[in-house]
Design an enzyme around this catalytic site. Structure first.
Site, short mmCIF file in Angstrom:
data_model
loop_
_atom_site.label_atom_id
_atom_site.label_comp_id
_atom_site.label_asym_id
_atom_site.label_seq_id
_atom_site.Cartn_x
_atom_site.Cartn_y
_atom_site.Cartn_z
N ASP A 48 -5.18 3.50 -3.97
CA ASP A 48 -4.24 3.28 -2.86
C ASP A 48 -3.49 4.57 -2.55
OD1 ASP A 48 -2.99 3.10 -5.30
OD2 ASP A 48 -2.22 1.07 -4.99
N GLU A 85 1.57 -1.19 -0.53
CA GLU A 85 2.94 -1.66 -0.76
C GLU A 85 3.29 -2.82 0.18
OE1 GLU A 85 5.15 -0.79 -3.07
OE2 GLU A 85 4.02 0.87 -3.95
#
Ligand SMILES: [Zn+2]
Length: 396
Positions: free
Chosen positions: A79, A135
């Site tokens: 990520d 997130e």
């Protein structure tokens, strides 16, 4: 190729990877805005000779490393987004890599570099996936919706995230690695007595809460405790139900909405808790004002494949010894991950790789105010996970 070769290669590219990591750290981008990070990643992969696709589900990047020999396709996901946080009690929103995604991304680039050195002997394909918006829990979904799995037929999917264990220690568990979580909204007619109803609902929620040793439980430093932390078979984090704080109250026009987040270790406790809450509301004097109780599923969580976890553990043990491996017995509370969306399509495993160094006072607990990372994790991560992926291509 074997792990010694991988380690000397990881050592050789370490200075270059450090530069990449520092560059990403100095240029954090929030969820959905990872334009620059994606460009850095895509350029790095292109230089390695990988086939690169960009702008998948936002700023998602995929690099395909095709071995000369036929074989299966294994995907490695990292990520890219930084995390927002409040600076001080009344401070502005800060943006920083306090979740360590700069490291997750750098390690993935390092693995791509390492495995691309010997394409002639590589049997199968390794797909490196760089995901935006973790997130905000949107990126995995968006990449899948944008046709990721129509573009690529993937057999297995893996990911690693910086975790709080000692540098290079790899932790995982079969099944759910994070808690199950739900958003709850209780909508009431009218705006009278909103605060007192909210405080009564808070009491109901406390009554439905089940955690062992609440004092220890809610201090997340205990997640790493040897006696009751995640890696202990009797961990306090394997059977729990709790709501994150008192319900938040908002009123608009003629309605009041109470909002709360529910976390459970076991999936079956979600329905039981919600129906327990509804039953209690039914007995209250304000029951006629309850207009709706809504439950929404926001996070997919992580669900690790038992067979792949076992095989990965065996391999890492055999190559690197048992001090490298740690099994979790509990589910990480509060936190979550949208990697689970990939696992709904393809079996896979999510790992943590520790980056804490007690000697240097470094504690790599993501999102904690003192979050810091022992950079050596880059070299160790590249070596260990290159070894894992290389051997996955040879395993049925
Ligand atoms: Zn993270």
């Amino acid at each position: 190729m074997h792990s010694d070769t991988f380690d000397s290669h990881a050592m050789a590219i370490y200075p270059e990877l450090l530069e990449v990591r520092h560059d990403l750290f100095d240029n954090p981008e929030s969820s959905g805005k990872e334009e620059r990070t994606a460009r850095v990643v895509a350029n790095y992969l292109k230089k390695l000779g990988l086939e690169v696709k960009t702008n998948i589900g936002g700023h998602g990047v995929v690099g395909v490393l095709k071995g000369a020999k036929p074989g299966k396709t294994v995907m490695w996901r990292a990520d890219m987004d930084a995390a927002t946080f409040r600076m001080g009690a009344h401070g502005h929103q800060g943006l920083s890599h306090i979740c360590g995604h700069d490291f997750n991304t750098t390690i993935a680039l390092g693995i791509a570099n390492t495995l691309s050195q010997d394409v002639d002997n590589l049997a199968g394909t390794v797909v490196f996936l760089f995901q935006p918006a973790e997130e905000s829990q949107q990126g995995a979904k968006a990449m899948i919706a944008d046709g990721l799995f129509e573009m690529l037929a993937v057999d297995e999917v893996y990911a690693s995230h910086i975790g709080p264990s000692a540098t290079g220690v790899i932790s995982t568990k079969t099944g759910n690695l994070f808690s199950h979580s739900r958003y709850l909204e209780i909508e009431l007619n009218g705006t009278d007595a909103a605060e007192s109803i909210a405080s009564d609902v808070h009491k109901i929620m406390n009554g439905l809460t089940r955690v062992s040793s609440p004092k220890l439980f809610f201090d997340l430093n205990n997640a790493m405790s040897l006696t009751h932390g995640l890696a202990n078979p009797n961990t306090i984090y394997q059977d729990y139900v709790f709501f994150a704080g008192p319900p938040q109250v908002s009123t608009n026009n003629s309605r009041t909405v109470l909002f709360a987040e529910l976390y459970t270790a076991n999936k079956g406790d979600i329905d039981a808790t919600v129906s327990g809450l509804k039953k209690q509301l039914d007995r209250r004097e304000y029951r006629d004002r309850v207009h709706a109780v809504r439950v929404s599923h926001v996070r997919q969580g992580v669900d690790n494949d038992a067979r792949l976890v076992d095989q990965a553990k065996q391999l890492l043990l055999a190559r690197f010894g048992d001090q490298v491996l740690e099994t979790y017995y509990g589910q990480v509370p509060f936190a979550s991950e949208d990697f689970g969306h990939f696992q709904t399509r393809v079996p896979g495993v999510y790992f943590f790789i520790g980056a804490s160094n007690a000697g240097k006072g470094i504690v790599s607990f993501p999102h904690m105010p003192n979050f810091n990372v022992d950079e050596k994790v880059i070299r160790l991560g590249v070596t260990r996970f290159s070894t894992l992926l290389y051997s996955r291509l040879k395993t049925d």
